[in-house]
Design a protein around this motif. Sequence first.
Motif, PDB file in Angstrom:
ATOM      1  N   GLY A 296      17.335  -0.405  85.764  1.00 26.52           N
ATOM      2  CA  GLY A 296      17.989  -0.666  87.043  1.00 26.52           C
ATOM      3  C   GLY A 296      17.309  -0.008  88.216  1.00 26.52           C
ATOM      4  O   GLY A 296      17.885   0.061  89.305  1.00 26.52           O
ATOM      5  N   ALA A 297      16.073   0.458  88.034  1.00 21.59           N
ATOM      6  CA  ALA A 297      15.365   1.158  89.110  1.00 21.59           C
ATOM      7  C   ALA A 297      15.221   0.295  90.358  1.00 21.59           C
ATOM      8  O   ALA A 297      15.388   0.780  91.476  1.00 21.59           O
ATOM      9  N   ALA A 298      14.913  -0.983  90.181  1.00 23.37           N
ATOM     10  CA  ALA A 298      14.733  -1.849  91.353  1.00 23.37           C
ATOM     11  C   ALA A 298      16.033  -1.957  92.147  1.00 23.37           C
ATOM     12  O   ALA A 298      16.032  -1.866  93.384  1.00 23.37           O
ATOM     13  N   ARG A 299      17.132  -2.136  91.456  1.00 27.40           N
ATOM     14  CA  ARG A 299      18.421  -2.212  92.154  1.00 27.40           C
ATOM     15  C   ARG A 299      18.748  -0.885  92.827  1.00 27.40           C
ATOM     16  O   ARG A 299      19.282  -0.858  93.948  1.00 27.40           O
ATOM     17  N   ALA A 300      18.419   0.217  92.184  1.00 27.23           N
ATOM     18  CA  ALA A 300      18.652   1.520  92.791  1.00 27.23           C
ATOM     19  C   ALA A 300      17.844   1.664  94.076  1.00 27.23           C
ATOM     20  O   ALA A 300      18.343   2.178  95.092  1.00 27.23           O
ATOM     21  N   HIS A 301      16.596   1.218  94.077  1.00 27.46           N
ATOM     22  CA  HIS A 301      15.771   1.272  95.286  1.00 27.46           C
ATOM     23  C   HIS A 301      16.378   0.413  96.390  1.00 27.46           C
ATOM     24  O   HIS A 301      16.397   0.810  97.560  1.00 27.46           O
ATOM     25  N   GLU A 302      16.868  -0.761  96.025  1.00 34.08           N
ATOM     26  CA  GLU A 302      17.486  -1.645  97.018  1.00 34.08           C
ATOM     27  C   GLU A 302      18.738  -1.007  97.612  1.00 34.08           C
ATOM     28  O   GLU A 302      18.944  -1.052  98.830  1.00 34.08           O
ATOM     29  N   ARG A 303      19.555  -0.409  96.772  1.00 29.81           N
ATOM     30  CA  ARG A 303      20.787   0.207  97.262  1.00 29.81           C
ATOM     31  C   ARG A 303      20.502   1.414  98.152  1.00 29.81           C
ATOM     32  O   ARG A 303      21.172   1.623  99.162  1.00 29.81           O
ATOM     33  N   LEU A 304      19.500   2.202  97.786  1.00 33.04           N
ATOM     34  CA  LEU A 304      19.146   3.348  98.623  1.00 33.04           C
ATOM     35  C   LEU A 304      18.636   2.882  99.978  1.00 33.04           C
ATOM     36  O   LEU A 304      18.972   3.457 101.024  1.00 33.04           O
ATOM     37  N   ALA A 305      17.840   1.811  99.981  1.00 33.76           N
ATOM     38  CA  ALA A 305      17.307   1.276 101.245  1.00 33.76           C
ATOM     39  C   ALA A 305      18.415   0.711 102.125  1.00 33.76           C
ATOM     40  O   ALA A 305      18.309   0.741 103.357  1.00 33.76           O
ATOM     41  N   GLU A 306      19.477   0.203 101.523  1.00 31.95           N
ATOM     42  CA  GLU A 306      20.593  -0.348 102.297  1.00 31.95           C
ATOM     43  C   GLU A 306      21.344   0.736 103.062  1.00 31.95           C
ATOM     44  O   GLU A 306      21.967   0.455 104.085  1.00 31.95           O
ATOM     45  N   GLY A 307      21.295   1.965 102.572  1.00 38.62           N
ATOM     46  CA  GLY A 307      21.958   3.074 103.246  1.00 38.62           C
ATOM     47  C   GLY A 307      23.446   3.125 102.954  1.00 38.62           C
ATOM     48  O   GLY A 307      24.004   2.301 102.221  1.00 38.62           O
ATOM     49  N   GLY A 308      24.100   4.117 103.548  1.00 40.90           N
ATOM     50  CA  GLY A 308      25.533   4.254 103.419  1.00 40.90           C
ATOM     51  C   GLY A 308      26.015   4.954 102.161  1.00 40.90           C
ATOM     52  O   GLY A 308      27.223   5.073 101.941  1.00 40.90           O
ATOM     53  N   LEU A 309      25.082   5.441 101.326  1.00 47.10           N
ATOM     54  CA  LEU A 309      25.487   6.114 100.096  1.00 47.10           C
ATOM     55  C   LEU A 309      25.966   7.529 100.390  1.00 47.10           C
ATOM     56  O   LEU A 309      25.489   8.181 101.310  1.00 47.10           O
ATOM     57  N   ARG A 310      26.886   7.994  99.590  1.00 51.58           N
ATOM     58  CA  ARG A 310      27.307   9.391  99.635  1.00 51.58           C
ATOM     59  C   ARG A 310      26.967   9.982  98.279  1.00 51.58           C
ATOM     60  O   ARG A 310      27.618   9.722  97.288  1.00 51.58           O
ATOM     61  N   GLY A 311      25.903  10.756  98.214  1.00 50.70           N
ATOM     62  CA  GLY A 311      25.382  11.236  96.956  1.00 50.70           C
ATOM     63  C   GLY A 311      24.171  10.425  96.546  1.00 50.70           C
ATOM     64  O   GLY A 311      23.786   9.455  97.199  1.00 50.70           O
ATOM     65  N   ARG A 312      23.565  10.831  95.449  1.00 48.48           N
ATOM     66  CA  ARG A 312      22.339  10.207  94.982  1.00 48.48           C
ATOM     67  C   ARG A 312      22.586   9.212  93.845  1.00 48.48           C
ATOM     68  O   ARG A 312      23.526   9.371  93.064  1.00 48.48           O
ATOM     69  N   LEU A 313      21.742   8.227  93.772  1.00 46.23           N
ATOM     70  CA  LEU A 313      21.698   7.322  92.639  1.00 46.23           C
ATOM     71  C   LEU A 313      20.869   7.965  91.539  1.00 46.23           C
ATOM     72  O   LEU A 313      19.828   8.584  91.827  1.00 46.23           O
ATOM     73  N   VAL A 314      21.317   7.834  90.309  1.00 48.31           N
ATOM     74  CA  VAL A 314      20.652   8.491  89.188  1.00 48.31           C
ATOM     75  C   VAL A 314      20.379   7.474  88.099  1.00 48.31           C
ATOM     76  O   VAL A 314      21.241   6.651  87.763  1.00 48.31           O
ATOM     77  N   LEU A 315      19.171   7.519  87.540  1.00 45.58           N
ATOM     78  CA  LEU A 315      18.793   6.681  86.416  1.00 45.58           C
ATOM     79  C   LEU A 315      19.002   7.457  85.119  1.00 45.58           C
ATOM     80  O   LEU A 315      18.610   8.624  85.027  1.00 45.58           O
ATOM     81  N   ALA A 316      19.621   6.818  84.144  1.00 43.53           N
ATOM     82  CA  ALA A 316      19.858   7.434  82.852  1.00 43.53           C
ATOM     83  C   ALA A 316      19.187   6.583  81.789  1.00 43.53           C
ATOM     84  O   ALA A 316      19.669   5.499  81.454  1.00 43.53           O
ATOM     85  N   PRO A 317      18.047   7.025  81.246  1.00 42.45           N
ATOM     86  CA  PRO A 317      17.297   6.202  80.293  1.00 42.45           C
ATOM     87  C   PRO A 317      18.088   5.777  79.075  1.00 42.45           C
ATOM     88  O   PRO A 317      17.808   4.740  78.488  1.00 42.45           O
ATOM     89  N   SER A 318      19.093   6.554  78.656  1.00 40.87           N
ATOM     90  CA  SER A 318      19.858   6.206  77.465  1.00 40.87           C
ATOM     91  C   SER A 318      20.964   5.196  77.744  1.00 40.87           C
ATOM     92  O   SER A 318      21.658   4.760  76.833  1.00 40.87           O
ATOM     93  N   THR A 319      21.149   4.837  79.051  1.00 38.34           N
ATOM     94  CA  THR A 319      22.186   3.878  79.414  1.00 38.34           C
ATOM     95  C   THR A 319      21.619   2.470  79.346  1.00 38.34           C
ATOM     96  O   THR A 319      20.669   2.153  80.061  1.00 38.34           O
ATOM     97  N   HIS A 320      22.164   1.615  78.507  1.00 34.21           N
ATOM     98  CA  HIS A 320      21.664   0.242  78.351  1.00 34.21           C
ATOM     99  C   HIS A 320      22.731  -0.765  78.752  1.00 34.21           C
ATOM    100  O   HIS A 320      23.898  -0.467  78.693  1.00 34.21           O
TER     101      HIS A 320
END
Length: 320
Positions: A296-320
Amino acid sequence: MSAENAGGTMRAVVARGYGGTEVLETVTVPLPEPGPGQIRIRVEAATVNPVDLATRSGALVEGGLMAARSCTGLGWDVAGVVDRPGAGVTAFAPGEPVIGLRDLLDVSLGTYAEYVVLDAAAVAPTPPGVSPVAAATLPLNGLTAAQSLDALDLAPGDTLLVTGAAGAVGGFAVELAVRRGLRVVAQVGARDREFVRGLGAGRTVGRDASALAAEVRRVIPGGVDAVLDTAGLGIRALAAVRTRGAYVTAAVGTAPPPLRGIRTHEQWISADGVALAGLAALGLTLRVADVLPLEGAARAHERLAEGGLRGRLVLAPSTH
């Protein structure tokens, strides 16, 4: 997945060339081997930061901060467990929960991966009772805030303006500054005013950059002793500082000239496991906006670029 059953390979997300999120690719690569003084970490969480977007887009190459390469690793923060210590490493044992920071830009693999190798000097124990996802949000942003405050070299009782105080670096900066006995003025929107007051900010001013200096000087006559400019406002933030005060920016490339004898500085992050361990022991406020799988890295990059987040997006390799 463990090193024993991985078949000598792992998944990682890299940028093939530079551009939009279309250049992000999940690849299978050989497991990295730790050298002397290094640690291989099984990644449980890796934070997505603005620097990752700048790396992927090619902005860092254009800015001369790294060489162009066909395959670029992404991700600075990591939380996980020690998988294999390299020769000479005695401070960390296999299975120990740790956090760490990669501060090298020009690499083929980052922390967006199932395993990562870091220098042992860049690693610290995970804060007790803190999940890997939350812990992964501390290294880059927490160290940036702490090292920026070190550069300001203020004394207890001094006044400090923190711009972008509700952001990841800004929030840590407010908390750490208050712990150092500083009187904090936080630049923040109405939505986040109560949050930064909860972090310890004594005063708040609005987000209108054009009115920032005047608003600050209304509450702090003569101007603040210093500003930690996480929002990259440059000269507009400098105008809020008293003559012969201090200015530090965590947004590289935005430092204004040292007008009125103000000491100006651009803070460049460096990994520091000892300092990171100190931060981990403070119980700072850790904020997670969402958790996504490695793919989901691409979606995470898109969401971060959109702005408005409170806190960070985190990638979890074990999450499928």
